[in-house]
Design a protein around this motif. Structure first.
Motif, PDB file in Angstrom:
ATOM      1  N   HIS A 270      51.962  36.882 -24.402  1.00 46.98           N
ATOM      2  CA  HIS A 270      51.862  35.712 -24.303  1.00 46.98           C
ATOM      3  C   HIS A 270      52.940  35.198 -25.426  1.00 46.98           C
ATOM      4  CE1 HIS A 270      47.916  36.082 -23.473  1.00 46.98           C
ATOM      5  NE2 HIS A 270      47.993  37.042 -23.567  1.00 46.98           N
ATOM      6  N   PRO A 271      54.023  33.554 -24.918  1.00 50.97           N
ATOM      7  CA  PRO A 271      54.988  33.588 -25.606  1.00 50.97           C
ATOM      8  C   PRO A 271      54.402  32.737 -26.654  1.00 50.97           C
ATOM      9  CG  PRO A 271      54.558  31.719 -23.994  1.00 50.97           C
ATOM     10  CD  PRO A 271      52.622  33.525 -23.815  1.00 50.97           C
ATOM     11  N   LEU A 272      55.503  32.782 -27.971  1.00 53.31           N
ATOM     12  CA  LEU A 272      55.074  31.722 -29.003  1.00 53.31           C
ATOM     13  C   LEU A 272      55.055  30.967 -29.199  1.00 53.31           C
ATOM     14  CD1 LEU A 272      58.197  33.443 -31.143  1.00 53.31           C
ATOM     15  CD2 LEU A 272      56.029  34.664 -31.183  1.00 53.31           C
ATOM     16  N   GLU A 273      54.246  30.467 -30.511  1.00 53.26           N
ATOM     17  CA  GLU A 273      53.843  29.131 -30.619  1.00 53.26           C
ATOM     18  C   GLU A 273      53.837  28.896 -31.472  1.00 53.26           C
ATOM     19  OE1 GLU A 273      49.570  27.645 -28.575  1.00 53.26           O
ATOM     20  OE2 GLU A 273      50.621  28.934 -26.632  1.00 53.26           O
ATOM     21  N   ARG A 274      53.846  27.731 -32.317  1.00 50.62           N
ATOM     22  CA  ARG A 274      54.313  27.302 -33.328  1.00 50.62           C
ATOM     23  C   ARG A 274      52.852  27.312 -34.110  1.00 50.62           C
ATOM     24  NH1 ARG A 274      51.467  22.473 -35.162  1.00 50.62           N
ATOM     25  NH2 ARG A 274      50.334  21.990 -34.723  1.00 50.62           N
ATOM     26  N   VAL A 275      53.432  28.005 -35.762  1.00 46.11           N
ATOM     27  CA  VAL A 275      52.163  28.723 -36.005  1.00 46.11           C
ATOM     28  C   VAL A 275      52.932  27.775 -37.514  1.00 46.11           C
ATOM     29  CG1 VAL A 275      53.210  31.069 -36.221  1.00 46.11           C
ATOM     30  CG2 VAL A 275      51.699  30.431 -37.361  1.00 46.11           C
TER      31      VAL A 275
END
Length: 182
Positions: A177-182
C-alpha cells in the motif's frame, strides 16, 4: 527493492518543539518511542497540532526521514538547506523513500524503523522559507497531491545510528500500500 541499500548522510534532533533540528554525529533510537532527546519522543502524538486535536493518538511520527535528493532538488530551485533544516531526524541517500510502501522496514545502524506514512508539509515550512511549501507540496499530472517532505516511521528495534551507517530495506508482505499522509 527489498534489500536495497542506502546510507545515512546526516542525523539531527531537538529537545524543543521548533521547526529545525540540530545536526549530531549519532542518535539513539528507543523502541516504540523515537529519537532519544527529541521533542517528538513518545508513544502518543507529540506534534503540537495533533496533541491539540487528540493527545491519546498513537505516535506514528516518531522518526522523520528525508532523502538527500530533495535537498539537492531544492538547491537547484534556489533553496540552500542544511541537514536538519526541515526538521528531519535522518537524512538518507541512495533510497527512494517516497516510493516505498507502508510497513517497509529500514535497518539503520543498530536500529530498525517501520515506515508509517508521508510527512504532511504545513505552513511552518512556508514561514521557515517563503516559497518553500510550493516546492515540497504539489500535484501530479492527474491532480493528486504529491508530498515530498519526507516520510515518518516508528522505532521497531532500538539502537545507535551514526552518520555513514548503511540503510537496508525490507519490504512488507504483499499487497503493498502506498504511503499516505500521517
Amino acid at each position: 527493492m527489498s534489500g536495497a541499500a542506502g546510507r545515512v548522510v546526516a542525523l539531527s534532533r531537538s529537545g524543543e518543539h521548533r521547526f529545525s533540528k540540530a545536526p549530531t554525529d549519532s542518535v539513539r533510537l528507543l523502541e516504540g518511542l523515537g529519537v532519544e532527546g527529541d521533542a517528538h519522543l513518545g508513544t502518543t502524538v507529540q506534534h503540537l497540532s495533533r496533541v491539540a486535536v487528540d493527545p491519546t493518538q498513537p505516535n506514528l511520527r516518531q522518526v522523520h526521514l528525508i532523502h538527500r535528493q530533495l535537498l539537492e532538488e531544492l538547491l537547484e530551485q534556489g533553496f540552500a538547506l542544511r541537514p536538519g533544516d526541515l526538521g528531519e531526524n535522518v537524512l538518507t541517500e541512495g533510497l527512494d523513500l517516497l516510493g516505498m510502501p507502508v510497513g517497509t522496514r529500514l535497518a539503520l545502524g543498530e536500529a530498525e524503523v517501520e515506515l508509517t506514512g508521508l510527512r504532511n508539509p504545513c505552513a511552518q515550512i512556508e514561514r521557515f522559507r517563503p516559497g518553500l511549501l510550493a516546492r515540497v507540496l504539489g500535484r501530479d499530472a492527474r491532480g493528486r497531491v504529491v508530498r515530498k517532505a519526507g516520510v515518518m516511521a516508528v522505532v521497531r528495534r532500538g539502537g545507535m545510528v551514526r552518520r555513514g551507517d548503511a540503510v537496508v530495506t525490507q519490504l512488507p508482505p504483499l499487497p503493498h500500500h502506498p504511503l499516505e499522509r500521517v
